[in-house]
Design an enzyme around this catalytic site. Structure first.
Site, PDB file in Angstrom:
ATOM      1  N   LEU A   8       0.957  -1.094   0.093  1.00  0.00           N
ATOM      2  CA  LEU A   8      -0.024   0.068  -0.023  1.00  0.00           C
ATOM      3  C   LEU A   8       0.954   1.305   0.082  1.00  0.00           C
ATOM      4  CD1 LEU A   8      -3.043  -0.936   2.378  1.00  0.00           C
ATOM      5  CD2 LEU A   8      -2.492  -1.666   0.059  1.00  0.00           C
ATOM      6  N   ARG A  15       2.259  14.406   6.636  1.00  0.00           N
ATOM      7  CA  ARG A  15       3.064  14.686   7.861  1.00  0.00           C
ATOM      8  C   ARG A  15       4.621  14.937   7.467  1.00  0.00           C
ATOM      9  NH1 ARG A  15       1.117  10.751  12.223  1.00  0.00           N
ATOM     10  NH2 ARG A  15       0.358   9.746  10.391  1.00  0.00           N
ATOM     11  N   LYS A  22       5.770  10.001  -0.191  1.00  0.00           N
ATOM     12  CA  LYS A  22       6.521   9.715   0.931  1.00  0.00           C
ATOM     13  C   LYS A  22       6.971   8.416   0.580  1.00  0.00           C
ATOM     14  CE  LYS A  22       4.179   7.564   4.547  1.00  0.00           C
ATOM     15  NZ  LYS A  22       3.685   7.412   5.894  1.00  0.00           N
TER      16      LYS A  22
HETATM   17  C1  UD1 Z   1      -2.180   1.532  10.148  1.00  0.00           C
HETATM   18  C2  UD1 Z   1      -2.942   0.490  10.860  1.00  0.00           C
HETATM   19  C3  UD1 Z   1      -3.073   0.528  12.275  1.00  0.00           C
HETATM   20  C4  UD1 Z   1      -1.398   0.110  12.415  1.00  0.00           C
HETATM   21  C5  UD1 Z   1      -0.645   0.825  11.660  1.00  0.00           C
HETATM   22  C6  UD1 Z   1       1.113   0.524  11.670  1.00  0.00           C
HETATM   23  C7  UD1 Z   1      -5.320   0.546   9.604  1.00  0.00           C
HETATM   24  C8  UD1 Z   1      -6.827   1.006   9.424  1.00  0.00           C
HETATM   25  N1  UD1 Z   1      -4.613   0.787  10.692  1.00  0.00           N
HETATM   26  O1  UD1 Z   1      -2.616   2.657  10.645  1.00  0.00           O
HETATM   27  O2  UD1 Z   1      -3.979  -0.518  12.923  1.00  0.00           O
HETATM   28  O3  UD1 Z   1      -0.978  -0.123  13.475  1.00  0.00           O
HETATM   29  O4  UD1 Z   1      -1.013   1.080  10.390  1.00  0.00           O
HETATM   30  O5  UD1 Z   1       1.813   1.580  11.140  1.00  0.00           O
HETATM   31  O6  UD1 Z   1      -5.092   0.182   8.454  1.00  0.00           O
HETATM   32  N2  UD1 Z   1      -2.796   3.742   2.448  1.00  0.00           N
HETATM   33  C9  UD1 Z   1      -3.434   3.637   1.177  1.00  0.00           C
HETATM   34  N3  UD1 Z   1      -4.656   4.012   0.789  1.00  0.00           N
HETATM   35  C10 UD1 Z   1      -5.398   4.537   1.599  1.00  0.00           C
HETATM   36  C11 UD1 Z   1      -4.967   4.689   3.292  1.00  0.00           C
HETATM   37  C12 UD1 Z   1      -3.730   4.347   3.345  1.00  0.00           C
HETATM   38  O7  UD1 Z   1      -2.787   3.127   0.380  1.00  0.00           O
HETATM   39  O8  UD1 Z   1      -6.469   4.966   1.452  1.00  0.00           O
HETATM   40  C13 UD1 Z   1      -1.577   3.137   2.783  1.00  0.00           C
HETATM   41  C14 UD1 Z   1      -0.581   4.465   3.065  1.00  0.00           C
HETATM   42  O9  UD1 Z   1       0.052   4.932   2.068  1.00  0.00           O
HETATM   43  C15 UD1 Z   1       0.365   3.682   4.003  1.00  0.00           C
HETATM   44  C16 UD1 Z   1      -0.757   2.464   4.681  1.00  0.00           C
HETATM   45  O10 UD1 Z   1      -1.609   2.462   3.828  1.00  0.00           O
HETATM   46  O11 UD1 Z   1       1.362   3.194   3.318  1.00  0.00           O
HETATM   47  C17 UD1 Z   1      -1.001   2.742   5.884  1.00  0.00           C
HETATM   48  O12 UD1 Z   1      -1.834   3.803   6.164  1.00  0.00           O
HETATM   49  P1  UD1 Z   1      -1.664   5.114   7.451  1.00  0.00           P
HETATM   50  O13 UD1 Z   1      -2.710   5.940   7.081  1.00  0.00           O
HETATM   51  O14 UD1 Z   1      -0.270   5.229   7.602  1.00  0.00           O
HETATM   52  O15 UD1 Z   1      -2.457   3.865   8.721  1.00  0.00           O
HETATM   53  P2  UD1 Z   1      -2.131   4.026  10.125  1.00  0.00           P
HETATM   54  O16 UD1 Z   1      -2.922   5.308  10.645  1.00  0.00           O
HETATM   55  O17 UD1 Z   1      -0.504   4.474  10.301  1.00  0.00           O
HETATM   56 MG    MG Z   2       1.036   4.968   9.230  1.00  0.00          MG
END
Ligand code: UD1
Ligand code: MG
Length: 453
Positions: A8, A15, A22
């Site tokens: 992903l 941030r 990123k």
């Molecule tokens: C997520 C987890 C959390 C975990 C944490 C670890 C979920 C809901 N939560 O939270 O339980 O402890 O990671 O770091 O998954 N991304 C997409 N598309 C989207 C949203 C996100 O591709 O629509 C990708 C982001 O680029 C990233 C990853 O998914 O690489 C995680 O997304 P992020 O928003 O950082 O999740 P956290 O809030 O950190």
């Molecule tokens: Mg994260």
């Protein structure tokens, strides 16, 4: 068994406050997404799929054909992101590994253990967890009495009791593919944020009476996720430590590993000593028994054995064996120094070959030149290789003595055994074993010396 990874990488990374996506920010010289791709190699059998969104163009361009990409637009959460890969992967794989692309320290071995856990799991998914005192905003892992996982609760919705849980969701999962595609469509929309959370499939499985297993990691450092440049710097330090550690185990001496900066992929032979403030970048390869630094920057260069590089800069250059270079020497692209060459302070060499035993002690510029064996380049020698439009070649034979401050106006050839007088401006070819001198100083007038007061 076919195992495919989905990485992903569609999130904005707000941030980071950066115009660069990123996952393209480098750690030890390679973008974070490179680290993620490297880590999943060992445990997967098929080409990975990267979910792109923010900065999709740059990320896709960087990936080239190392991965397939799918676009997530708009970004409606991690569950929604995985869903985008369904058309590409349905019926094409047995297991799916899902990873976030901003955890550059996650090791291949850890993901291998995760896949092994899932291969032995009768239930549809396994996940990576870690115990930590500081939760850093990670989701909390809630367990059933039998030890299987019942849910992942995101920090902002967790109860006071759930917030006390020390086991955290790292962000690495292995799924039974057929089960996953159907489960993704059952994820409820999160009302607060309007997103679909991948983590909600854990509860779906558990409520269906299916086992969710956890692989508990013991190295907290591996789980550092990069959300800000502070985390990025933490990863850089940890990765540097890891790289340097491996070189030292391979027989490289480091006087101060904390101030030794070596990018991934650099090769160094045994008994080479790396002094503080050495920066070794790109495809640099260094042989055995060398002393590098202190204070040197070496990029995409090759160094043989037993060389000394003191406080110097090399880029796209080659040293054969027993070369002695610096302090304050600069080798640019295409510089090639043969065995036993001595290059002292304030010299610059570009696109030139210095054959074995050439000496160039002080203040010289050598560009577009071939210099024969055992020739001496006097202090201040310049190859005048550029006429304002084009570069021209200089050829100097063997055993030549170029006097101090000689200007060699290219194109020009100096035969074997020739000599030039100090300060000569040489504009015509010089035959073998011939001495040329130019513009010797001549007396112009008698000076009156002023009487000292
Ligand atoms: C997520 C987890 C959390 C975990 C944490 C670890 C979920 C809901 N939560 O939270 O339980 O402890 O990671 O770091 O998954 N991304 C997409 N598309 C989207 C949203 C996100 O591709 O629509 C990708 C982001 O680029 C990233 C990853 O998914 O690489 C995680 O997304 P992020 O928003 O950082 O999740 P956290 O809030 O950190
Ligand atoms: Mg994260």
């Amino acid at each position: 068994m076919r195992v495919t990874a989905i990485l992903l990488a569609a999130g904005q990374g707000t941030r980071m406050k950066s115009s660069l996506p990123k996952v393209l920010h480098p750690v030890a010289g390679k973008p974070m997404i490179w680290h993620a791709l490297e880590a999943i190699k060992q445990s997967t059998t098929e080409k990975p799929v990267v979910v792109v969104g923010h900065g999709a163009e740059g990320v896709t361009k960087y990936l080239g054909d190392s991965a397939q990409t799918v676009l997530q637009e708009p970004q409606l959460g991690t569950g929604h992101a995985v869903m985008q890969a369904e058309p590409l992967l349905r019926d094409k794989t047995d297991l799916i590994v899902v990873c976030y692309s901003d955890m550059p320290l996650l090791r291949g071995e850890t993901l291998q253990a995760l896949v092994e856990t899932q291969k032995n799991n009768k239930g549809p998914l396994s996940m990576l967890t870690v115990y930590a005192e500081h939760p850093r905003g990670f989701g909390r892992v809630i367990r059933n009495a039998d030890g299987t996982v019942s849910a992942i609760v995101e920090e902002y919705v967790a109860t006071a009791e759930q917030l006390q849980v020390k086991e955290l969701n790292v962000g690495g999962y292995c799924f039974d593919a057929n089960w996953l595609w159907d489960a993704l469509h059952r994820i409820p929309k999160n009302h607060k944020k309007g997103e679909y959370y991948l983590t909600d499939v854990v509860e779906l499985a558990s409520k269906d009476g299916l086992a969710v297993q956890a692989t508990v990691m013991d190295d907290l450092e591996e789980t550092i996720g990069v959300n800000t440049r502070v985390h990025l710097a933490e990863c850089e330090v940890a990765m540097r430590r890891r790289i340097n550690h491996q070189h030292m185990l391979n027989g490289v001496t480091m006087i101060d590993p904390a101030s030794t900066y070596i990018e991934i992929g650099v090769k160094i032979g045994a008994d080479t000593v790396i002094m503080p403030n050495a920066y070794l970048y790109g495809g640099t390869e260094i042989g055995e028994g060398n002393v590098i630094g202190p204070n040197s920057i070496i990029r995409d260069s090759k160094i043989g054995n037993r060389c000394k590089v003191l406080a110097s800069v090399m880029e796209g250059a080659v040293l054969e064996d027993d070369v002695d270079m610096g302090p304050f020497a600069r080798l640019r692209k295409g510089a090639h120094l043969g065995n036993h060459v001595h290059m002292g302070n304030f010299g610059e060499v570009k696109d030139s070959r210095l054959a074995d035993g050439v000496k160039m002690g002080h203040f010289s510029y050598i560009g577009n030149a071939q210099i024969g064996a055992n020739t001496n380049i006097g202090a201040g020698t310049i190859t005048c290789n550029y006429d304002g439009e084009k570069k021209h070649a200089t050829e100097i034979g063997e055993d030549v003595f170029i006097g101090s401050d000689t200007m060699l106006v290219a194109p020009i050839k100096i035969g074997d055994g020739a000599r030039t007088g100090a300060g000569s401006v040489v504009t015509k070819n010089v035959a073998e074993d011939t001495l040329v001198v130019g513009m010797p100083a001549r007396a112009i007038k008698k000076l009156e010396r002023k009487a000292k007061k």
